[in-house]
Design a protein around this motif. Sequence first.
Motif, mmCIF file in Angstrom:
data_model
loop_
_atom_site.group_PDB
_atom_site.id
_atom_site.type_symbol
_atom_site.label_atom_id
_atom_site.label_comp_id
_atom_site.label_asym_id
_atom_site.label_seq_id
_atom_site.Cartn_x
_atom_site.Cartn_y
_atom_site.Cartn_z
ATOM 1 N N ARG A 36 0.928 -1.258 -0.048
ATOM 2 C CA ARG A 36 -0.111 0.018 0.076
ATOM 3 C C ARG A 36 0.941 1.251 0.079
ATOM 4 N N ILE B 225 0.408 3.141 -11.368
ATOM 5 C CA ILE B 225 0.701 1.861 -10.907
ATOM 6 C C ILE B 225 -0.632 0.930 -11.045
ATOM 7 N N PHE C 186 -6.874 -6.154 -6.355
ATOM 8 C CA PHE C 186 -6.989 -6.519 -4.711
ATOM 9 C C PHE C 186 -7.565 -7.873 -4.806
ATOM 10 N N ALA D 180 -12.701 -5.631 -6.411
ATOM 11 C CA ALA D 180 -12.994 -4.286 -6.554
ATOM 12 C C ALA D 180 -13.289 -3.964 -7.986
ATOM 13 N N THR E 298 -12.096 0.130 -0.992
ATOM 14 C CA THR E 298 -11.518 -0.536 -2.171
ATOM 15 C C THR E 298 -11.553 -0.123 -3.371
ATOM 16 N N LEU E 299 -13.190 0.344 -3.811
ATOM 17 C CA LEU E 299 -13.491 1.060 -4.993
ATOM 18 C C LEU E 299 -12.580 2.119 -5.038
ATOM 19 N N ALA F 227 -1.566 8.755 -4.896
ATOM 20 C CA ALA F 227 -1.720 7.358 -5.718
ATOM 21 C C ALA F 227 -2.452 7.436 -7.108
ATOM 22 N N ASN F 228 -2.849 8.631 -7.391
ATOM 23 C CA ASN F 228 -3.476 8.690 -8.666
ATOM 24 C C ASN F 228 -2.441 9.244 -9.739
ATOM 25 N N PHE G 117 -1.213 4.454 -1.150
ATOM 26 C CA PHE G 117 -2.512 4.492 -0.168
ATOM 27 C C PHE G 117 -2.129 4.778 1.250
ATOM 28 N N ALA H 89 -6.270 -3.254 -14.440
ATOM 29 C CA ALA H 89 -4.945 -2.524 -14.137
ATOM 30 C C ALA H 89 -4.084 -2.512 -15.214
ATOM 31 N N MET I 291 -3.175 -2.079 -9.877
ATOM 32 C CA MET I 291 -3.241 -2.507 -8.448
ATOM 33 C C MET I 291 -4.359 -3.699 -8.796
ATOM 34 N N GLY J 219 -9.701 3.444 -16.583
ATOM 35 C CA GLY J 219 -8.163 4.455 -16.478
ATOM 36 C C GLY J 219 -8.098 5.268 -17.675
ATOM 37 N N ALA K 167 -10.490 -8.601 -3.148
ATOM 38 C CA ALA K 167 -11.695 -8.622 -3.436
ATOM 39 C C ALA K 167 -12.381 -7.857 -4.604
ATOM 40 N N GLN L 218 -8.455 5.382 -7.688
ATOM 41 C CA GLN L 218 -7.105 6.060 -7.339
ATOM 42 C C GLN L 218 -6.046 5.689 -8.212
ATOM 43 N N SER L 219 -5.858 4.021 -8.073
ATOM 44 C CA SER L 219 -4.727 3.641 -8.998
ATOM 45 C C SER L 219 -4.718 3.837 -10.335
ATOM 46 N N LEU L 220 -5.910 3.988 -11.110
ATOM 47 C CA LEU L 220 -6.514 4.092 -12.150
ATOM 48 C C LEU L 220 -6.413 5.718 -12.695
ATOM 49 N N GLY L 221 -5.757 6.405 -11.687
ATOM 50 C CA GLY L 221 -5.604 7.818 -12.128
ATOM 51 C C GLY L 221 -6.738 8.785 -11.569
#
Lengths: 352, 262
Positions: free
Chosen positions: A47, A77, A81, A85, B161-162, A72-73, A52, A147, A79, A99, A83, B167-170
Amino acid sequence: MASLEIEHLEKSFGANRVVKDFNLSIEEGEFISLLGPSGCGKTTVLRMVAGFESPSGGAIRIGGQDVTHLGANQRNIGMVFQAYALFPNLTVAQNVGFGLRVAKRPRAEIKARVTEMLELIGLPDLGNRYPFQLSGGQQQRVALARALAIQPRVLLLDEPLSALDAKIRVSLREEIRDIQRRLGITTIFVTHDQEEALSISDRVVVMNGGVAEQIGAPFEIYNQPKTRFVAQFVGTLNALEAEVADPERGALRVGSTEVILSEPVTAGQGTPVTLAARPEVLALGRREGNDTVFTGRIVETHFLGSILRVRMEVEGQLIALDTFNRPGNPPPKVGTEAEVSVASRDLLVLAD
Amino acid sequence: MKSKKLWSWLALAFGALYFALPLLGTLEFSLRARRGVYSLDAYRSVLADPQFRETFSYSVVMAIFTILVGALIVVPTAYWVRLKLPHWRPVVEFITLLPLVIPPIVIVFGYIRLYNTSSILPLTGTTTGTNLLLMLGYATLSLPYMYRAVDTGLRTIDVGTLTEAAQSLGAGWSTILARVILPNVLVAVLSGAFITFAIVIGEFVLASLLNRPAFGPYMQLTGANKAYEPAALAVIAFSITWICMGLIQLVTRFSKHTNAKR
Ligand SMILES: Nc1ncnc2c1ncn2[C@@H]1O[C@H](COP(=O)(O)OP(=O)(O)OP(=O)(O)O)[C@@H](O)[C@H]1O
Ligand SMILES: [Mg+2]
C-alpha cells in the motif's frame, strides 16, 4: 537501473511499528513475491508503494523518480485487490477502459485497448457483462486487465487468488505469470501461500514482523534458509534437537547417534543446536550417498498417491519423510523398526 | 396457535381500519360536492383554480432544487465520513437527526432572527433570498431521510477498496465521486429524493412563516374557506405521497446492477 527501489522503508501506526527498515531493489520485468504470515506487514508495504499509505520513513523510487510523496492517482501503478473491486455499475469493457477514460484518451484508442486486454485475459466475448454476472476467477481476470490497460510502470497484486477455489487458484497464477512475462512488467505479488510464492516468482521476500528476513530466488530460499523462521515458514521441516560434540570435525550428537557434517560448526562443544532436514531428503532405508543413518520406529504412514509420507520416531523425536510411490514398494507396517538415511550435506544447522 | 394467528389478523385489521377509514371518509366526502350524486366537481374546481397551479408548481420547483442541493451536500459528506472519519459516524448521524427533534417552528424563527433585513446576511430582504432560505430550510428538514438513504446505499459497496481502485487508475476525488460513488448510490439518492419531494409538497410551517406562495399554505387556506375542495386537495396530496413511495419501490427493483450485490 532498478525499476523499483525501496529504501529504509518504515511504517508505524501509533506506537506500533509495522514495517521496519525494509529494503528492496527490483529489476525491470522482475516478478517478486512478498511472503509471510498474517499481520507481518506485506499489505502495508504494498500500500505504501501504491500510495494509499504514507511511509513514516524511507523512500520509494520508480524508474529513478522519487514517488514517496506522490498521490496514488499520479503514480501510474496497476493494482489488483483480493476482493476484485470491480466497479459494479460498469460493464466489463467499461471497467477495463476506466483508467483510459480518466486519462481522456480518444474513444477509438480506448476501444482498441479494451479489446486487446480482454483477449489477453481470454475473455474476449464478455465485454458487455456486468461484474455480478461473472465468476470469481473471471472477475479477477477483468481486474487484472483493468490494471494493465493503463500500461502501468509497476503491477501490484495483494493476495489476488485467496478468494478463489484451489483449482482456479493454480491455473490463474500460471496465467498471471504468463501475462506478466509477455508484457515484461515489473510485479510485486503478495501472498501467504508459500507454494504460490515459490512456483511463480523470480525472487521471494520472506517477511516476519515487519522485517524482510531473506530475499532470494525460490530455490535459494527453500534450500538455504538464512534464519530459523524462513526455514520453518517455507516448506515442511523436520527439526531434531542436537548437541555439538566436536566443533572442528563438525560432529553433532542426536541422542545416541553421531552425525558428521560436511563443514565445521561455529558453536562450541556442548551447545544445543537444531538439526533440520526437509522430508524429501530423508530416505527410508540405506541409500548410496547417504552417509548418516538413524534407526527408529514407524509411527504413521499416509499414502498421498504419488507420494508416501511416513512419520517415524527417531531418538525420541518425531520426523516426517517423503518417498515417491512405487508399485513394488508397499508402505511399511506401523510399529516396525526401520532405518532412515540422509546425506549430511542436505542437513541444515539452525542457530536459535 | 390458531388463536394467536387470529389475534394477529385482528390487530392488522384494526390497524388497517384506523388508517383506511378516515381516508375513505375523506375520499367519499370529496366526491359529494353535487347534491345527491357522486361527482368530481370538487376536483374540477381545485384544478381550475389558478392559485392551485401556481402554488403547486412553486412547490415542485422548490422540491427539485431542494433535492439537488441536498444530494450535493449529503453524498460527498456521507462518502467522506465513511472513508476517512468512520469514528465520527455516530456524531454525524446524531447531527442529521436533529431536524426530527427540533420543531420546524423553532428552526424558522431562528432563520428569521439570523437572516432578517437588519442582519449581516439579509436573506429575507429579497424574494430570491427568501426562496433560498426556504429551500435550505427544506434541505434541513429532509436531511435525516436523505442522509440515512445515502448512507445505507454506501453500505452496499466497498467504498474504501473501490476508491483505491479508482485512484490507482488515475482518478481524482471529483472523478471518483461522479463516476464511481454517485452511480452506485443513485438508487439510494432517488429514494431520498422522493421522500424529500413528499416533505416539500406538504410542508406548511416554513413556507407560511417565510410568507412564500407554496402548496402547504394554500391547502391550509382552502381548508379554512371551502367545504369540499379541502377534501379533494387532501386526496390529491395523499396520492402524490403514495406515488412517490411507489416510485421508490420501482426504482429499487429495476436498477440494472443492484440486484447483484449480496
Ligand atoms: N490502518 C491501520 N491502522 C492500524 N494498524 C494497522 C493498519 N493497517 C494495518 N495495521 C497493522 O499492521 C500490521 C500489518 O498489517 P498488514 O495488513 O500489512 O499485514 P499482512 O501481512 O498484509 O497480513 P495478512 O496476510 O493478514 O493480509 C497488522 O498488525 C495490522 O494490525
Ligand atoms: Mg494483507
